[in-house]
Design a protein around this motif. Structure first.
Motif, PDB file in Angstrom:
ATOM      1  N   ALA A 217       0.835  -1.215   0.000  1.00  0.00           N
ATOM      2  CA  ALA A 217       0.000   0.000   0.000  1.00  0.00           C
ATOM      3  C   ALA A 217       0.865   1.257   0.000  1.00  0.00           C
ATOM      4  O   ALA A 217       0.519   2.250  -0.646  1.00  0.00           O
ATOM      5  CB  ALA A 217      -0.935  -0.010   1.204  1.00  0.00           C
ATOM      6  N   SER A 218       1.978   1.225   0.714  1.00  0.00           N
ATOM      7  CA  SER A 218       2.850   2.411   0.747  1.00  0.00           C
ATOM      8  C   SER A 218       3.507   2.664  -0.607  1.00  0.00           C
ATOM      9  O   SER A 218       3.894   3.791  -0.911  1.00  0.00           O
ATOM     10  CB  SER A 218       3.910   2.275   1.839  1.00  0.00           C
ATOM     11  OG  SER A 218       4.868   1.300   1.495  1.00  0.00           O
ATOM     12  N   ILE A 219       3.601   1.635  -1.436  1.00  0.00           N
ATOM     13  CA  ILE A 219       4.153   1.795  -2.785  1.00  0.00           C
ATOM     14  C   ILE A 219       3.052   2.150  -3.782  1.00  0.00           C
ATOM     15  O   ILE A 219       3.184   3.084  -4.569  1.00  0.00           O
ATOM     16  CB  ILE A 219       4.893   0.512  -3.224  1.00  0.00           C
ATOM     17  CG1 ILE A 219       6.124   0.283  -2.348  1.00  0.00           C
ATOM     18  CG2 ILE A 219       5.272   0.572  -4.703  1.00  0.00           C
ATOM     19  CD1 ILE A 219       6.752  -1.083  -2.497  1.00  0.00           C
ATOM     20  N   LEU A 220       1.949   1.388  -3.748  1.00  0.00           N
ATOM     21  CA  LEU A 220       0.872   1.597  -4.729  1.00  0.00           C
ATOM     22  C   LEU A 220       0.126   2.918  -4.524  1.00  0.00           C
ATOM     23  O   LEU A 220      -0.268   3.555  -5.496  1.00  0.00           O
ATOM     24  CB  LEU A 220      -0.118   0.437  -4.693  1.00  0.00           C
ATOM     25  CG  LEU A 220       0.393  -0.913  -5.183  1.00  0.00           C
ATOM     26  CD1 LEU A 220      -0.706  -1.967  -5.059  1.00  0.00           C
ATOM     27  CD2 LEU A 220       0.900  -0.830  -6.603  1.00  0.00           C
ATOM     28  N   GLY A 221      -0.092   3.316  -3.277  1.00  0.00           N
ATOM     29  CA  GLY A 221      -0.827   4.555  -2.991  1.00  0.00           C
ATOM     30  C   GLY A 221      -0.223   5.766  -3.686  1.00  0.00           C
ATOM     31  O   GLY A 221      -0.901   6.450  -4.458  1.00  0.00           O
ATOM     32  N   PRO A 222       1.051   6.054  -3.463  1.00  0.00           N
ATOM     33  CA  PRO A 222       1.663   7.204  -4.137  1.00  0.00           C
ATOM     34  C   PRO A 222       1.703   7.059  -5.663  1.00  0.00           C
ATOM     35  O   PRO A 222       1.731   8.053  -6.383  1.00  0.00           O
ATOM     36  CB  PRO A 222       3.094   7.244  -3.564  1.00  0.00           C
ATOM     37  CG  PRO A 222       2.980   6.555  -2.242  1.00  0.00           C
ATOM     38  CD  PRO A 222       1.925   5.501  -2.429  1.00  0.00           C
ATOM     39  N   MET A 223       1.666   5.819  -6.169  1.00  0.00           N
ATOM     40  CA  MET A 223       1.701   5.624  -7.622  1.00  0.00           C
ATOM     41  C   MET A 223       0.423   6.130  -8.295  1.00  0.00           C
ATOM     42  O   MET A 223       0.414   6.358  -9.496  1.00  0.00           O
ATOM     43  CB  MET A 223       1.937   4.152  -7.956  1.00  0.00           C
ATOM     44  CG  MET A 223       3.363   3.690  -7.633  1.00  0.00           C
ATOM     45  SD  MET A 223       3.634   1.965  -8.016  1.00  0.00           S
ATOM     46  CE  MET A 223       3.672   2.021  -9.800  1.00  0.00           C
ATOM     47  N   LEU A 224      -0.646   6.310  -7.524  1.00  0.00           N
ATOM     48  CA  LEU A 224      -1.871   6.857  -8.105  1.00  0.00           C
ATOM     49  C   LEU A 224      -1.719   8.341  -8.428  1.00  0.00           C
ATOM     50  O   LEU A 224      -2.549   8.914  -9.122  1.00  0.00           O
ATOM     51  CB  LEU A 224      -3.060   6.617  -7.175  1.00  0.00           C
ATOM     52  CG  LEU A 224      -3.484   5.154  -7.021  1.00  0.00           C
ATOM     53  CD1 LEU A 224      -4.573   5.017  -5.969  1.00  0.00           C
ATOM     54  CD2 LEU A 224      -3.940   4.568  -8.345  1.00  0.00           C
ATOM     55  N   ASP A 225      -0.652   8.970  -7.918  1.00  0.00           N
ATOM     56  CA  ASP A 225      -0.398  10.380  -8.197  1.00  0.00           C
ATOM     57  C   ASP A 225       0.625  10.593  -9.317  1.00  0.00           C
ATOM     58  O   ASP A 225       1.077  11.713  -9.541  1.00  0.00           O
ATOM     59  CB  ASP A 225       0.103  11.081  -6.919  1.00  0.00           C
ATOM     60  CG  ASP A 225      -0.976  11.165  -5.867  1.00  0.00           C
ATOM     61  OD1 ASP A 225      -2.154  11.268  -6.237  1.00  0.00           O
ATOM     62  OD2 ASP A 225      -0.639  11.111  -4.667  1.00  0.00           O
TER      63      ASP A 225
ATOM     64  N   PRO B 298       1.948  10.506 -13.433  1.00  0.00           N
ATOM     65  CA  PRO B 298       1.304  10.996 -14.659  1.00  0.00           C
ATOM     66  C   PRO B 298       0.194  10.058 -15.154  1.00  0.00           C
ATOM     67  O   PRO B 298       0.222   8.853 -14.909  1.00  0.00           O
ATOM     68  CB  PRO B 298       2.467  11.072 -15.659  1.00  0.00           C
ATOM     69  CG  PRO B 298       3.669  11.294 -14.787  1.00  0.00           C
ATOM     70  CD  PRO B 298       3.403  10.502 -13.542  1.00  0.00           C
ATOM     71  N   THR B 299      -0.764  10.635 -15.865  1.00  0.00           N
ATOM     72  CA  THR B 299      -1.992   9.951 -16.287  1.00  0.00           C
ATOM     73  C   THR B 299      -1.754   8.593 -16.929  1.00  0.00           C
ATOM     74  O   THR B 299      -2.395   7.614 -16.565  1.00  0.00           O
ATOM     75  CB  THR B 299      -2.792  10.857 -17.248  1.00  0.00           C
ATOM     76  OG1 THR B 299      -3.067  12.077 -16.576  1.00  0.00           O
ATOM     77  CG2 THR B 299      -4.086  10.210 -17.675  1.00  0.00           C
ATOM     78  N   VAL B 300      -0.843   8.509 -17.875  1.00  0.00           N
ATOM     79  CA  VAL B 300      -0.613   7.247 -18.606  1.00  0.00           C
ATOM     80  C   VAL B 300      -0.186   6.141 -17.643  1.00  0.00           C
ATOM     81  O   VAL B 300      -0.696   5.022 -17.700  1.00  0.00           O
ATOM     82  CB  VAL B 300       0.446   7.448 -19.721  1.00  0.00           C
ATOM     83  CG1 VAL B 300       0.801   6.127 -20.367  1.00  0.00           C
ATOM     84  CG2 VAL B 300      -0.062   8.425 -20.759  1.00  0.00           C
ATOM     85  N   LEU B 301       0.729   6.450 -16.735  1.00  0.00           N
ATOM     86  CA  LEU B 301       1.189   5.450 -15.773  1.00  0.00           C
ATOM     87  C   LEU B 301       0.089   5.091 -14.769  1.00  0.00           C
ATOM     88  O   LEU B 301      -0.078   3.926 -14.412  1.00  0.00           O
ATOM     89  CB  LEU B 301       2.434   5.957 -15.037  1.00  0.00           C
ATOM     90  CG  LEU B 301       3.696   6.107 -15.882  1.00  0.00           C
ATOM     91  CD1 LEU B 301       4.804   6.747 -15.062  1.00  0.00           C
ATOM     92  CD2 LEU B 301       4.129   4.755 -16.425  1.00  0.00           C
ATOM     93  N   ARG B 302      -0.637   6.097 -14.310  1.00  0.00           N
ATOM     94  CA  ARG B 302      -1.728   5.862 -13.354  1.00  0.00           C
ATOM     95  C   ARG B 302      -2.784   4.947 -13.966  1.00  0.00           C
ATOM     96  O   ARG B 302      -3.237   3.998 -13.350  1.00  0.00           O
ATOM     97  CB  ARG B 302      -2.337   7.184 -12.909  1.00  0.00           C
ATOM     98  CG  ARG B 302      -3.484   6.996 -11.922  1.00  0.00           C
ATOM     99  CD  ARG B 302      -4.077   8.316 -11.447  1.00  0.00           C
ATOM    100  NE  ARG B 302      -4.603   9.105 -12.545  1.00  0.00           N
ATOM    101  CZ  ARG B 302      -4.075  10.250 -12.988  1.00  0.00           C
ATOM    102  NH1 ARG B 302      -2.994  10.740 -12.432  1.00  0.00           N
ATOM    103  NH2 ARG B 302      -4.631  10.901 -13.982  1.00  0.00           N
ATOM    104  N   GLN B 303      -3.176   5.222 -15.200  1.00  0.00           N
ATOM    105  CA  GLN B 303      -4.207   4.408 -15.850  1.00  0.00           C
ATOM    106  C   GLN B 303      -3.715   2.979 -16.089  1.00  0.00           C
ATOM    107  O   GLN B 303      -4.475   2.028 -15.972  1.00  0.00           O
ATOM    108  CB  GLN B 303      -4.674   5.073 -17.137  1.00  0.00           C
ATOM    109  CG  GLN B 303      -5.477   6.326 -16.849  1.00  0.00           C
ATOM    110  CD  GLN B 303      -5.920   7.058 -18.097  1.00  0.00           C
ATOM    111  OE1 GLN B 303      -5.582   6.700 -19.208  1.00  0.00           O
ATOM    112  NE2 GLN B 303      -6.689   8.111 -17.892  1.00  0.00           N
ATOM    113  N   LEU B 304      -2.436   2.822 -16.382  1.00  0.00           N
ATOM    114  CA  LEU B 304      -1.862   1.487 -16.529  1.00  0.00           C
ATOM    115  C   LEU B 304      -1.917   0.743 -15.194  1.00  0.00           C
ATOM    116  O   LEU B 304      -2.303  -0.432 -15.140  1.00  0.00           O
ATOM    117  CB  LEU B 304      -0.415   1.579 -17.036  1.00  0.00           C
ATOM    118  CG  LEU B 304       0.309   0.243 -17.211  1.00  0.00           C
ATOM    119  CD1 LEU B 304      -0.350  -0.585 -18.312  1.00  0.00           C
ATOM    120  CD2 LEU B 304       1.785   0.481 -17.532  1.00  0.00           C
TER     121      LEU B 304
END
Length: 187
Positions: free
Chosen positions: A72-80, A82-88
């Motif tokens: 969760a500490s890794i995935l949570g910040p990944m939602l912030d 850039p759009t392309v990476l977040r959507q992936l």
């Protein structure tokens, strides 16, 4: 029954969406929510939309553990990111590889999603409905005795005919008091 071992959890099939009308309403609701949420003035990026389904993968991630805390500490910040990476990330981790707009556009995929995602939650009541012995929908009589059996009683939220508009705690206590009084008066 999963096992005769009393320490093994029972297997319960709540028969959710077994009535086609319920399935149709669920699918219509998902489409309506998606239409409301993926809107130019609220959220123009359809790829950012994902339903919060309680899939087996999410259930595993929901367990309290040191490993999940790290994930969760890794995935949570990944939602912030850039759009392309977040959507992936959303597509791969939360949606098992399929973008949700594609699921919405495919009737069969949306039905499969609804069937896989629906689950019981909160305070289920009414599975052993209390009522008159002549009522074909009743499972227990007004004293909590299972109709058609001897010495089997139910005194919990399952005897309620409908969910109260408050927490079930007090109604369950009152039902249990009433049924225990009836049992005590039998002796």
């Amino acid at each position: 029954m999963a096992s005769p071992d009393p320490k093994t959890y029972p297997v319960a099939d709540l028969n959710l969406l077994s009535d086609t009308r319920d399935l149709e309403r669920m699918i219509a609701s998902v489409r309506l929510i998606a239409k409301l949420l993926v809107h130019p003035s609220l959220n123009p990026e359809g790829g950012d939309f994902f339903p919060a389904s309680y899939s087996p993968r999410i259930k595993r991630l929901s367990l309290y553990s040191a490993a999940n805390r790290i994930v969760a500490s890794i995935l949570g910040p990944m939602l912030d990111v850039p759009t392309v990476l977040r959507q992936l990330l959303i597509r791969l981790v939360l949606l098992n590889g399929t973008p949700f707009p594609a699921t919405l556009a495919d009737d069969r995929a949306l039905e499969a999603f609804a069937r896989e995602s629906v689950f019981g939650v909160w305070h289920p009541v009414g599975t052993c409905r209390m009522g008159d012995i002549a009522d074909p929908m009743a499972v227990v009589d007004p004293e909590g005795s299972v109709i058609g059996s001897d010495n089997i009683f139910v005194a919990d939220a399952s005897i309620m005919q409908r969910l109260p508009t408050a927490n079930t705690n007090i109604p369950v206590i009152m039902a249990a008091e009433k049924i225990s009084d009836a049992l005590l008066s039998r002796n």
